[in-house]
Design a protein around this motif. Sequence first.
Motif, mmCIF file in Angstrom:
data_model
loop_
_atom_site.group_PDB
_atom_site.id
_atom_site.type_symbol
_atom_site.label_atom_id
_atom_site.label_comp_id
_atom_site.label_asym_id
_atom_site.label_seq_id
_atom_site.Cartn_x
_atom_site.Cartn_y
_atom_site.Cartn_z
ATOM 1 N N ILE A 95 47.061 -11.014 -45.275
ATOM 2 C CA ILE A 95 47.636 -9.757 -45.409
ATOM 3 C C ILE A 95 47.320 -8.783 -44.172
ATOM 4 C CG2 ILE A 95 48.257 -7.751 -46.545
ATOM 5 C CD1 ILE A 95 48.665 -9.505 -48.956
ATOM 6 N N ARG A 98 46.622 -8.671 -39.329
ATOM 7 C CA ARG A 98 47.318 -7.933 -38.063
ATOM 8 C C ARG A 98 46.329 -6.680 -37.764
ATOM 9 N NH1 ARG A 98 48.972 -5.838 -43.090
ATOM 10 N NH2 ARG A 98 49.345 -3.632 -43.121
ATOM 11 N N ASP A 128 48.803 0.628 -39.765
ATOM 12 C CA ASP A 128 50.098 0.451 -38.906
ATOM 13 C C ASP A 128 50.380 1.896 -38.196
ATOM 14 O OD1 ASP A 128 51.027 -2.410 -39.870
ATOM 15 O OD2 ASP A 128 50.445 -1.383 -41.709
ATOM 16 N N VAL A 204 62.945 -9.624 -44.305
ATOM 17 C CA VAL A 204 61.578 -9.803 -44.731
ATOM 18 C C VAL A 204 61.520 -9.720 -46.223
ATOM 19 C CG1 VAL A 204 59.186 -9.088 -44.476
ATOM 20 C CG2 VAL A 204 60.696 -9.389 -42.305
ATOM 21 N N THR A 234 53.892 -14.342 -48.209
ATOM 22 C CA THR A 234 53.862 -13.288 -46.988
ATOM 23 C C THR A 234 53.825 -14.250 -45.794
ATOM 24 O OG1 THR A 234 52.004 -12.077 -48.284
ATOM 25 C CG2 THR A 234 51.956 -12.243 -45.807
ATOM 26 N N SER A 238 56.993 -13.305 -43.196
ATOM 27 C CA SER A 238 56.742 -12.874 -41.840
ATOM 28 C C SER A 238 57.129 -14.042 -40.800
ATOM 29 C CB SER A 238 55.135 -12.916 -41.789
ATOM 30 O OG SER A 238 54.668 -12.157 -42.644
ATOM 31 N N THR A 239 57.320 -15.222 -41.159
ATOM 32 C CA THR A 239 57.754 -16.291 -40.221
ATOM 33 C C THR A 239 59.115 -16.077 -39.883
ATOM 34 O OG1 THR A 239 56.105 -17.928 -40.765
ATOM 35 C CG2 THR A 239 57.896 -18.743 -39.613
ATOM 36 N N GLY A 241 60.904 -13.202 -40.379
ATOM 37 C CA GLY A 241 61.331 -11.924 -39.727
ATOM 38 C C GLY A 241 60.806 -12.045 -38.055
ATOM 39 N N ALA A 242 59.838 -13.021 -37.889
ATOM 40 C CA ALA A 242 59.481 -12.948 -36.341
ATOM 41 C C ALA A 242 60.443 -14.070 -35.733
ATOM 42 C CB ALA A 242 57.960 -14.014 -36.263
#
Length: 250
Positions: A95, A98, A128, A204, A234, A238-239, A241-242
């Motif tokens: 998590i 990033r 972030d 996501v 997760t 995330s994959t 969304g990418a």
Amino acid sequence: MDSAEQFCQIDQPLKYKSKQVNDFSRGFKLGIPIALGYFPVSFTFGLMAVNGGIPVWLAIFISLSNLTSAGQFAGTSLIISNASLFEIGLTTFIINIRYMLMSLSLSQRITPCMSLLQRCIIAFGITDETFAVASLEEKELTFPFMSGLIVGPFLGWVLGTAVGAIACSILPEQLQSAMGVALYAMFIALVVPTAKKSRAALMVVLTGILISSCLKWIPYISQISDGFRIIAATIVASTVGAIFFPKEEV
């Protein structure tokens, strides 16, 4: 030595100190909105931690030593559910990975004279939101500026946790039990506004919910522990969304 040379030797340090103060002040002002936004989120964390059986002092210490938002929520949830150290470590690593990329990106823009200790202090405060603000800075990133940018959000996060933890600890037992329902409502209130504004965020979130639900309720695979469910959800979310929402859509 004439008077002009003496003036330069005195004036330069004064200018340097003045610039440091100005950089810190400018960073601190930029961090105030982030701090205000962190307060309700960390308040929720304090409620969740104490409601799950974690002592007030430990909940506050977790926020003092971590500034990781989602990773902190996930890691603490696993602690409450008595997950293994391996699950907790792997989940929080995935998590929070990033932040490593964010730090690498900002390292290209910081002033070269910054010491290793100063770099480590800044790395601790990269989130972030602070990363987004720092990325918009046109000048070189100085230690005073980054310190000012980080200190407000850090204090907001710790203060929110303390208020939430103390508030939960002094509530009657019946209300503490009811806080479990309130926590779900708070999480929904945090997620829905972002999901309404961004199709990427909505996709996501829905993917994460779908994967987590399947791993929870489908026979046989429902025996997977909470930690690995979080890891799987997760990575898959995330994959997705990418792949379907590249940088321009995020």
